[in-house]
Design a protein around this motif. Sequence first.
Motif, PDB file in Angstrom:
ATOM      1  N   LYS A  62      32.814  46.852  28.594  1.00  0.00           N
ATOM      2  CA  LYS A  62      32.943  46.190  29.200  1.00  0.00           C
ATOM      3  C   LYS A  62      33.698  45.664  28.020  1.00  0.00           C
ATOM      4  CE  LYS A  62      31.825  41.576  31.389  1.00  0.00           C
ATOM      5  NZ  LYS A  62      30.619  40.901  32.161  1.00  0.00           N
ATOM      6  N   ALA A  63      33.490  45.459  26.758  1.00  0.00           N
ATOM      7  CA  ALA A  63      33.892  44.960  25.489  1.00  0.00           C
ATOM      8  C   ALA A  63      34.965  44.848  24.969  1.00  0.00           C
ATOM      9  CB  ALA A  63      32.892  44.556  24.346  1.00  0.00           C
ATOM     10  N   VAL A  64      34.982  45.984  25.110  1.00  0.00           N
ATOM     11  CA  VAL A  64      36.265  47.030  24.627  1.00  0.00           C
ATOM     12  C   VAL A  64      37.382  46.575  25.748  1.00  0.00           C
ATOM     13  CG1 VAL A  64      37.630  49.094  24.638  1.00  0.00           C
ATOM     14  CG2 VAL A  64      35.636  49.311  23.458  1.00  0.00           C
ATOM     15  N   ILE A  65      37.138  46.531  26.790  1.00  0.00           N
ATOM     16  CA  ILE A  65      38.063  46.679  28.045  1.00  0.00           C
ATOM     17  C   ILE A  65      38.719  45.174  28.329  1.00  0.00           C
ATOM     18  CG2 ILE A  65      38.508  46.042  30.591  1.00  0.00           C
ATOM     19  CD1 ILE A  65      35.915  48.974  31.056  1.00  0.00           C
ATOM     20  N   MET A  94      52.984  38.651  36.844  1.00  0.00           N
ATOM     21  CA  MET A  94      52.091  39.645  37.741  1.00  0.00           C
ATOM     22  C   MET A  94      52.425  40.895  37.435  1.00  0.00           C
ATOM     23  SD  MET A  94      54.388  38.361  41.331  1.00  0.00           S
ATOM     24  CE  MET A  94      53.370  39.414  42.716  1.00  0.00           C
ATOM     25  N   ILE A  95      53.174  41.289  36.792  1.00  0.00           N
ATOM     26  CA  ILE A  95      52.921  42.697  36.242  1.00  0.00           C
ATOM     27  C   ILE A  95      51.875  43.320  35.311  1.00  0.00           C
ATOM     28  CG2 ILE A  95      54.272  45.134  35.053  1.00  0.00           C
ATOM     29  CD1 ILE A  95      56.601  43.897  36.538  1.00  0.00           C
ATOM     30  N   ALA A  96      51.814  42.511  34.246  1.00  0.00           N
ATOM     31  CA  ALA A  96      50.752  42.194  33.328  1.00  0.00           C
ATOM     32  C   ALA A  96      49.895  42.415  34.243  1.00  0.00           C
ATOM     33  CB  ALA A  96      51.414  41.135  32.368  1.00  0.00           C
ATOM     34  N   ASN A  97      49.280  41.342  34.472  1.00  0.00           N
ATOM     35  CA  ASN A  97      48.145  40.553  35.171  1.00  0.00           C
ATOM     36  C   ASN A  97      47.715  42.678  35.793  1.00  0.00           C
ATOM     37  OD1 ASN A  97      48.090  38.491  34.478  1.00  0.00           O
ATOM     38  ND2 ASN A  97      49.061  37.705  35.775  1.00  0.00           N
ATOM     39  N   SER A  98      48.347  43.097  36.466  1.00  0.00           N
ATOM     40  CA  SER A  98      48.440  43.421  37.866  1.00  0.00           C
ATOM     41  C   SER A  98      48.063  45.470  36.716  1.00  0.00           C
ATOM     42  CB  SER A  98      49.707  44.834  38.836  1.00  0.00           C
ATOM     43  OG  SER A  98      49.720  43.561  38.873  1.00  0.00           O
ATOM     44  N   VAL A  99      48.952  45.754  35.791  1.00  0.00           N
ATOM     45  CA  VAL A  99      48.705  46.547  34.734  1.00  0.00           C
ATOM     46  C   VAL A  99      47.715  46.252  33.860  1.00  0.00           C
ATOM     47  CG1 VAL A  99      48.913  47.213  32.180  1.00  0.00           C
ATOM     48  CG2 VAL A  99      50.785  46.677  34.226  1.00  0.00           C
ATOM     49  N   ALA A 100      46.943  44.348  33.505  1.00  0.00           N
ATOM     50  CA  ALA A 100      45.820  44.478  33.032  1.00  0.00           C
ATOM     51  C   ALA A 100      44.480  45.151  33.753  1.00  0.00           C
ATOM     52  CB  ALA A 100      45.692  43.469  32.189  1.00  0.00           C
ATOM     53  N   LYS A 101      44.409  44.841  34.948  1.00  0.00           N
ATOM     54  CA  LYS A 101      43.580  44.981  36.011  1.00  0.00           C
ATOM     55  C   LYS A 101      43.642  46.328  36.391  1.00  0.00           C
ATOM     56  CE  LYS A 101      41.642  43.530  40.208  1.00  0.00           C
ATOM     57  NZ  LYS A 101      42.154  42.325  41.759  1.00  0.00           N
ATOM     58  N   MET A 102      44.807  47.191  36.439  1.00  0.00           N
ATOM     59  CA  MET A 102      44.340  48.836  36.344  1.00  0.00           C
ATOM     60  C   MET A 102      43.791  49.916  35.873  1.00  0.00           C
ATOM     61  SD  MET A 102      47.851  49.777  39.020  1.00  0.00           S
ATOM     62  CE  MET A 102      49.068  49.302  37.829  1.00  0.00           C
ATOM     63  N   MET A 103      44.291  48.612  34.372  1.00  0.00           N
ATOM     64  CA  MET A 103      43.891  49.856  33.162  1.00  0.00           C
ATOM     65  C   MET A 103      42.023  49.514  32.677  1.00  0.00           C
ATOM     66  SD  MET A 103      45.023  49.582  28.681  1.00  0.00           S
ATOM     67  CE  MET A 103      43.936  47.479  29.113  1.00  0.00           C
ATOM     68  N   GLY A 104      42.254  48.176  33.067  1.00  0.00           N
ATOM     69  CA  GLY A 104      40.382  47.932  33.508  1.00  0.00           C
ATOM     70  C   GLY A 104      39.351  48.392  34.034  1.00  0.00           C
ATOM     71  N   LYS A 105      39.848  49.508  34.965  1.00  0.00           N
ATOM     72  CA  LYS A 105      39.609  49.607  36.285  1.00  0.00           C
ATOM     73  C   LYS A 105      38.857  51.070  35.805  1.00  0.00           C
ATOM     74  CE  LYS A 105      40.094  46.461  40.763  1.00  0.00           C
ATOM     75  NZ  LYS A 105      40.886  46.404  41.717  1.00  0.00           N
ATOM     76  N   GLY A 106      40.252  50.893  35.573  1.00  0.00           N
ATOM     77  CA  GLY A 106      40.347  52.864  35.118  1.00  0.00           C
ATOM     78  C   GLY A 106      39.207  52.800  33.826  1.00  0.00           C
ATOM     79  N   MET A 107      38.840  52.489  32.409  1.00  0.00           N
ATOM     80  CA  MET A 107      38.249  51.946  32.404  1.00  0.00           C
ATOM     81  C   MET A 107      36.845  52.021  32.342  1.00  0.00           C
ATOM     82  SD  MET A 107      39.721  50.475  28.590  1.00  0.00           S
ATOM     83  CE  MET A 107      40.518  48.839  29.647  1.00  0.00           C
ATOM     84  N   GLU A 108      36.936  51.240  32.730  1.00  0.00           N
ATOM     85  CA  GLU A 108      35.538  51.207  33.601  1.00  0.00           C
ATOM     86  C   GLU A 108      34.863  52.327  34.458  1.00  0.00           C
ATOM     87  OE1 GLU A 108      34.729  47.926  36.737  1.00  0.00           O
ATOM     88  OE2 GLU A 108      35.736  46.458  35.281  1.00  0.00           O
ATOM     89  N   LYS A 109      36.075  53.432  34.928  1.00  0.00           N
ATOM     90  CA  LYS A 109      35.820  54.929  35.543  1.00  0.00           C
ATOM     91  C   LYS A 109      35.269  55.093  34.539  1.00  0.00           C
ATOM     92  CE  LYS A 109      38.341  53.639  39.781  1.00  0.00           C
ATOM     93  NZ  LYS A 109      39.521  54.266  40.477  1.00  0.00           N
ATOM     94  N   ARG A 110      35.959  55.361  33.658  1.00  0.00           N
ATOM     95  CA  ARG A 110      35.780  56.598  32.603  1.00  0.00           C
ATOM     96  C   ARG A 110      34.220  56.098  30.951  1.00  0.00           C
ATOM     97  NH1 ARG A 110      40.996  55.995  32.843  1.00  0.00           N
ATOM     98  NH2 ARG A 110      41.899  58.636  33.168  1.00  0.00           N
ATOM     99  N   GLY A 111      33.741  54.577  32.148  1.00  0.00           N
ATOM    100  CA  GLY A 111      32.601  54.684  30.923  1.00  0.00           C
ATOM    101  C   GLY A 111      33.005  53.427  29.716  1.00  0.00           C
ATOM    102  N   THR A 112      33.827  53.367  29.707  1.00  0.00           N
ATOM    103  CA  THR A 112      34.212  52.045  28.372  1.00  0.00           C
ATOM    104  C   THR A 112      33.305  51.196  28.705  1.00  0.00           C
ATOM    105  OG1 THR A 112      36.243  53.535  29.001  1.00  0.00           O
ATOM    106  CG2 THR A 112      36.105  51.567  27.284  1.00  0.00           C
TER     107      THR A 112
END
Length: 272
Positions: free
Chosen positions: A54-57, A34-52
């Motif tokens: 999609k392939a890198v995310i 659950m933590i792995a999925n949550s951290v990956a999801k939060m990290m993905g959202k954070g990188m999306e806000k920074r304009g990273t």
Amino acid sequence: MDQVITWISENQELILSYTVKFIVAIIILIVGKMIANSVAKMMGKGMEKRGTDKAVISFLSAIVKSVIFIAAILMALSQVGVETTSFIAILGAAGLAIGLSLQGSLSNIASGVLIILFRPFHAGEYVDVGGVSGTVDEVNIFNTVLKTIDNKVVFVPNAQITSQPITNYSREDTRRVDLLIGVSYDADLHKTKEVLESVLAAESRLLKDPAWNIQVHALNSSSVDFIVRPWVKSTDYWGVYWDLMREIKIALDKNGIGIPYPQMDVHLHKPE
């Protein structure tokens, strides 16, 4: 049966202890996932806000999720009494053996890292990689996902991509449209060029700079070939290509300029 009952009654504390440890280990695995999925999801959202991209995310999220879950597995094994140091050593030896037998998979991982580092393409760009053409959707650990123009989803191994030339059709803002127009040997070449110029002049999507180029390119066996090379925005490429082909055919027909079929002259000689 009596012996089993006797053993259980004599070792109730030991059984209870291991049962608790086993349950805790399972909880650790579940929470770890659950933590792995949550951290990956939060990290993905954070990188999306920074304009990273999609392939890198998608690539980094998969790496982080795997690392956290492996750590949870080690914690769970430690909880049930497995020496993690010995287990890591065994895991390393097993990993070496598995790595030798899965060299292709490891090369895909290494190639995925290279793709992320050097960024030959981004999500949403139209590319030709590994013999497949399509729009980049995401880069995973083992493969890159492309969507073709007829809406097929193609999974291309990363190693196949880095081992072959990569053509990125979307990286530059402009592209040159290359048309090859064959006309009859009876056609007036000056008039033909004027007709082609008029078709290009009527197309508003063509760029003025660089200027287009129209030249006699080759004298083939049955036709005189013109090259027609205007420049357009990359997003307009196919629309302009198809429209110009149609309008050129209409204009040539209207002006009586023939587009010949392949033909061959046969000369018969009568014997003396």
